[in-house]
Design an enzyme around this catalytic site. Structure first.
Site, PDB file in Angstrom:
ATOM      1  N   GLY A  19      20.162  75.721  85.713  1.00 41.03           N
ATOM      2  CA  GLY A  19      18.827  75.221  86.027  1.00 41.03           C
ATOM      3  C   GLY A  19      18.226  74.397  84.893  1.00 41.03           C
ATOM      4  O   GLY A  19      18.800  74.277  83.813  1.00 41.03           O
ATOM      5  N   HIS A  20      17.045  73.879  85.159  1.00 33.28           N
ATOM      6  CA  HIS A  20      16.402  73.018  84.157  1.00 33.28           C
ATOM      7  C   HIS A  20      16.067  73.804  82.889  1.00 33.28           C
ATOM      8  O   HIS A  20      15.669  74.952  82.942  1.00 33.28           O
ATOM      9  CB  HIS A  20      15.158  72.314  84.695  1.00 33.28           C
ATOM     10  CG  HIS A  20      14.181  73.137  85.440  1.00 33.28           C
ATOM     11  ND1 HIS A  20      13.114  72.581  86.094  1.00 33.28           N
ATOM     12  CD2 HIS A  20      14.081  74.466  85.664  1.00 33.28           C
ATOM     13  CE1 HIS A  20      12.418  73.529  86.667  1.00 33.28           C
ATOM     14  NE2 HIS A  20      12.973  74.666  86.422  1.00 33.28           N
TER      15      HIS A  20
END
EC number: 2.3.1.191
Lengths: 346, 346, 346
Positions: free
Chosen positions: C233-234
């Site tokens: 994920g970010h």
């Protein structure tokens, strides 16, 4: 952009001196020309140390900094500020001569078609929509206006997208569902002749796959947001404004109501109904339909509160097993002792 | 197509008036020119309300409708009817001038090569095979006849496909296996020099990955069907006619016998043997080899019947833990009372 | 290559006659011109039956074969031997006229650019780097020297790769993170304006996705190896020399220290810190931060030794539940009997 101009654009009051704002950053990384935000009160202490030129924050924190935009929803207003500074990706315009567009396809003049894009017969691509390199648009697809289709996305025949849809790289919509009929000589393919229909303002993450319906439609409701590497089987129906986190898998024909939230790596079996507003915790396995508003977790999925208690027991199971074995022996001993005492008493 | 003609093609008897059939649909959605089917008896009630022009069904339901094709396997015969009406995807023919075919590759004249296809040196593509846009065929690949390779599929060097293989969009065959050797200065790559060999009539779902062997071959047996987003590690051997549902992961060197069925999101550890006809329930984690014909589920995978009972207990664990604690106290109290009574008796 | 030459190149002593070696294979499959290896002592018996021309093995097994290279780390030295015989994939050289390179991009003269590659404005591609067909390099990406970017990889704008990075087919780096702000009228996208930064000698498996940071950077440390179909994920930070096995998912902003090993299908929640050298067993769900050197497994993740014991209990839960119910009855009966006896005694 001047801070005063930013405040005005966002419809927020500001305090402190006006100044030039050139970017956005976290409190930790912001410099004097960046705007930042405070949404989670536990980071309020960083207001003292940040070098940010201005901070979007709730009114109650206004006294702790000099230059601020006062917001009732700092995270949302910061997201809007980021939008003002963000530059859309891409460095191509027009319709590339290196693309392949079938003569019977219709692509809006102001759509962007990168090199190496394929658009099949009968497909229609709306105004303002961008097709990045390697995008395949199968025959009879319909793409609404202002969609962004990132590189190497595949839209199989008949896929329909509303407006403002964002598909990240490697997404596949309209692949065949997984359907076979048992015959004496082995499995035969059940031809998948339905399609995928996606509403407005849907965003779908990288390498996510959505199978076409066997017959009819696989549907994703407007406003739903789907993360990376998600699998949606044939004839799945996702309601409006749902959230599906990465690596979720939903088996065929299952229906999600509106506002369902499914956390990462969850699996949902086929032919179920997950009611409006249900929430499913990460890594759960859902094997039965859920009435609206249910929160579940676990494998198998159970009421979320029960799951938390059950989880707490998992690590103590070995000890519990030992205790039960000990109790068995002690109960036997008690029974024997009581019997013996009874005899004594007789 | 006339219903009588359809009946004849499928080898089925029909009852009721002859009529024109133009499409296929579910009982719920069919119109008067569609043929539909009844496979699951629980939907028999829909025979009254359906607008379908004709229904494929078992003989015992024949009295409940006027126009029907009578079948011993309505689902299979309907699948075959769908096949008759289905139109293969694609709107390109020939070998595109916008493709790149290495001069030392051999592509059959009647193969279809879309724009933006790459075919490397020494590769061979069989008669009637279609390569959609963005397909990469590495050097020395061999693709049998009548394969359908959907957009953006990558076949790394040396991959071999039998006949009638279907690879959905984004599939990767022959990526390097995950192998490293520990050295004093860090990990070194173990070069993956094997290949992937796929039998006849295999279908592989969108964005599924199959790694090449470290040495030798990763193999997928004829007739096996693999869903989307599945991961097969290096040197995995999948037997004939297996079913692997989406998001399954099989670690390196594991062998599946024939007719193994593995449900969604299952993980199987490496270097195991899963015997012929084994079935593994959704989301299971298999950490040991399984003899032929075993049905398992759960993490860790256990006998399926035991799993069902164990699952039923999961939600009651907190209550069970409380009960055990109460029993401990009560047993202590009983022991004390018995001791005290014993003393009294003395 | 002569065996003597191979021994010299690998820095190993050899025993037996010199001979020509033309390939590499397992003990089982090797022929008289192949070199093989013995790393796991349990296969030592195969030294009698193998047809291999020579075997890399530990000194203590030297007596069991005639022709051998003696190594302190046979697996590593065999990997190096494989490297000597391996041929890099690819059958294209130069910069293809069928690629699209933005005039403001800089691609090294000795980089290989296959047909159907896109390189956006401001991107830089280093010396000796190969871009296979269908690779998209977004604007302002920076790719170091000697990278291998396999087909259909997408690098969104601003992605930065060190040297010697290998990205397998279908990898997506820099897709938008999954971030939305709640507004009265529905969710609004939090524009993801950060980027992805990958260190040196990182290898990333097929169809793996790494989201760009919301703000700042998602980082993958040098020497880390990531398998297929992984989701990061970010703002995730992966330390140096980590191993992430296939289908792992790491949620946003989580940080992994150096040398972390995460087995297949694990999920790690967001905003956690997983300390240096932690190891997480397959299919685990990690919901809390872990101090350095911790080994955990299970859902929820617990100490690995506890997990093994807990797992052993899972299949016995139904029996345990029955035992507890029986104990409850027996304790009640004992209480009653004791009370009755007490009364008798009175």
């Amino acid at each position: 952009m001047k801070l005063s101009e930013l405040a005005s654009t966002l419809g927020l009051a500001y305090q402190g001196p006006d100044k030039e704002i050139r970017g956005v950053a976290t409190l930790e990384e912001a410099g004097p020309e960046d705007i930042s935000f405070l949404a989670n009160p536990k980071y309020a202490g960083m207001l003292q140390s940040t070098r940010a030129g201005a901070v979007i924050l709730a009114e109650r924190f206004g006294e702790q900094t000099t230059t601020a935009l006062v917001s009732e929803n700092p995270y949302l207003d910061f997201a809007r500020a980021v939008q003002l500074f963000a530059k859309p990706q891409g460095s191509f315009n027009g319709h590339s001569q290196q693309a392949w567009i079938h003569p019977e396809a219709e692509v809006a003049d102001d759509a962007v078609v990168y090199p190496f894009v394929s658009v099949g017969a009968g497909a229609r691509v709306g105004s303002g929509t961008t097709l990045f390199s390697g995008v395949y648009v199968g025959e009879d697809c319909q793409l609404g206006p202002n969609c962004v289709i990132y590189p190497n996305v595949t839209l199989m025949a008949g896929t329909q997208l509303g407006q403002g849809v964002i598909l990240h790289a490697g997404v596949v919509l309209g692949s065949d569902g997984f359907g076979f009929a048992e015959a004496a000589a082995g499995r035969e393919k059940f031809p998948q002749v339905g399609r995928v229909v996606v509403g407005d303002n849907v965003e779908i993450g990288a390498n996510t796959c959505v199978d076409r319906a066997a017959l009819g439609e696989t549907r994703i409701g407007s406003g739903s947001k789907i993360d990376n590497l998600v699998q949606l089987g044939h004839n799945v129906q996702v309601g409006e404004n749902c959230i599906l986190v990465s690596q979720v898998g939903i088996a065929g024909s299952t229906k999600l109501g509106r506002n369902v939230i499914i956390a990462g790596q969850v699996g949902v079996a086929g032919h179920l109904e997950i009611g409006e507003g249900c929430r499913v915790g990460a890594k759960s396995g859902v094997g039965r339909s859920l009435p609206p508003g249910t929160d579940v977790s676990g494998i198998p999925a159970m009421d979320h509160a029960t799951f938390l208690k059950s989880s707490a027991v998992q690590g103590r199971l070995p000890e519990m097993a030992r205790t039960v074995r000990r109790l068995e022996k002690e109960v036997e001993a008690l029974k024997a002792a009581l019997a013996s005492q009874g005899e004594t008493n007789v």
